[in-house]
Design an enzyme around this catalytic site. Sequence first.
Site, short mmCIF file in Angstrom:
data_model
loop_
_atom_site.label_atom_id
_atom_site.label_comp_id
_atom_site.label_asym_id
_atom_site.label_seq_id
_atom_site.Cartn_x
_atom_site.Cartn_y
_atom_site.Cartn_z
CG ASP A 1 -9.61 1.86 -0.24
OD1 ASP A 1 -8.70 1.92 -1.07
OD2 ASP A 1 -9.41 1.85 0.99
CG ASP B 1 -2.22 0.65 1.03
OD1 ASP B 1 -2.33 1.45 0.09
OD2 ASP B 1 -3.14 0.42 1.83
C1 GLA Z 1 -5.99 1.28 1.97
C2 GLA Z 1 -6.16 0.23 0.90
C3 GLA Z 1 -7.20 -0.78 1.33
C4 GLA Z 1 -6.77 -1.43 2.64
C5 GLA Z 1 -6.52 -0.35 3.70
C6 GLA Z 1 -5.89 -0.94 4.95
O1 GLA Z 1 -7.12 2.06 2.16
O2 GLA Z 1 -6.52 0.81 -0.32
O3 GLA Z 1 -7.37 -1.77 0.33
O4 GLA Z 1 -5.60 -2.19 2.41
O5 GLA Z 1 -5.65 0.66 3.22
O6 GLA Z 1 -5.65 0.02 5.92
#
Ligand code: GLA
Length: 411
Positions: free
Chosen positions: A218, A157
């Site tokens: 997300d 990430d």
């Molecule tokens: C980000 C990512 C998600 C998840 C969260 C975890 O928002 O895009 O897919 O992995 O972090 O904290």
Amino acid sequence: MLYALVPLLLLLHEGLALDNGLALTPPMGWMSWQRFRCITDCDTYPDECISEQLFSRHADLLVSEGYAAAGYEYVIIDDCWLEKERDQKTNKLVPDRNRFPRGLNVLADHIHNKGLKFGLYQDYGTNTCAGYPGVINHMELDAQTFANWDVDYVKLDGCYANVSDMALGYPEFGRLLNSTGRPMVYSCSWPAYQSELNELPDFESLKKHCNLWRNWDDIDDSLESVMQIMDYFGKNQESMQQHGGPGHWNDPDMLILGNYGLSYDQSKLQMAIWAVLAAPLIMSNDLAYVRPEIKEILQNRDVIAVNQDPLGIQGRRLLLKNDIEVWRRPITPQTDGNEYSYAVAFVSRRTDGAPYSIKFTLKELSLKNKNGYAVKDLFDSNTNLGVFQSESYFSTRVIPNGVNFYKFTAL
Ligand code: GLA
């Protein structure tokens, strides 16, 4: 002579280092984030907290509920698996001592003994998105630690990092993973952070260094969220579509089927569009509670075959009119004359009650094979709709917020 060879050798080395031979079709599996987020209170939520038990339970369910046989393979720990501090002596990452008391190798063994593969989340920055330690100052150590834990898939990430550093940082971590000698699928969130700044992703670098990459925001547990992602992929397909392919995939994020937000028909919609997009099929749900009819969608062999088509060509939104969309993906089998077969999804975003009638000639959908196509309903394996020529009309009725999904096999 030797000097002349140096650039060539460097080039070869680059090529080899990046070609890990993995993810030749979109990865399939299960991941904790969307359903279980950062639940860490195992006293109150013993079945839901991010713990060894959650992942070994899901490895078991992938097999016992038939998902593994349908192709779902990776069991991926997302955020919130770490202690807040690294080990003081060694600087190594430490899995949460209460929730992963036996360490990650025990879990990796369990997952591997089930015939599955093990994935793990980390973050390029100083911290993960949920605030646990990130890799930035310990990249080599962490890549090696992942290999020692028998990790097969890494999601990296990009919270708490400078987006401008990522052009060097993401490739670098990929190289470090490769140089451990353990093959690990590498999922990069780099472009998702660029899209926040309206920067265009460097697809050439992504293809070289990552097996898949999160393009955008997300997913959440709603139809609205699924449709926003569809819009992003539809609107940006000119710049994105051609970069998806064997070993390197655009990733619209997890499958949310089996949770709270999608109806039965809307579940088909996400599944169909993710198949057209050649998207990784990473579920995030509680596999013990997925209703049988949703499980049937998740395990639909015909739809999965579209997703996993060996040509690996990402599909596109072909038409958008009156809140009706047509999405189309070239797939096998191809004819001797190299005409493709196609998966075609007719989507209605309409809410005006009655099913909406759609009628096209195949030619209008750019289906021009001279011997026509045998058409089959991908959500109803018993229905063969017959043979259609490119001049023929194809008509179908789509319910509000629904999808009809067909395979046009070139004859
Ligand atoms: C980000 C990512 C998600 C998840 C969260 C975890 O928002 O895009 O897919 O992995 O972090 O904290």
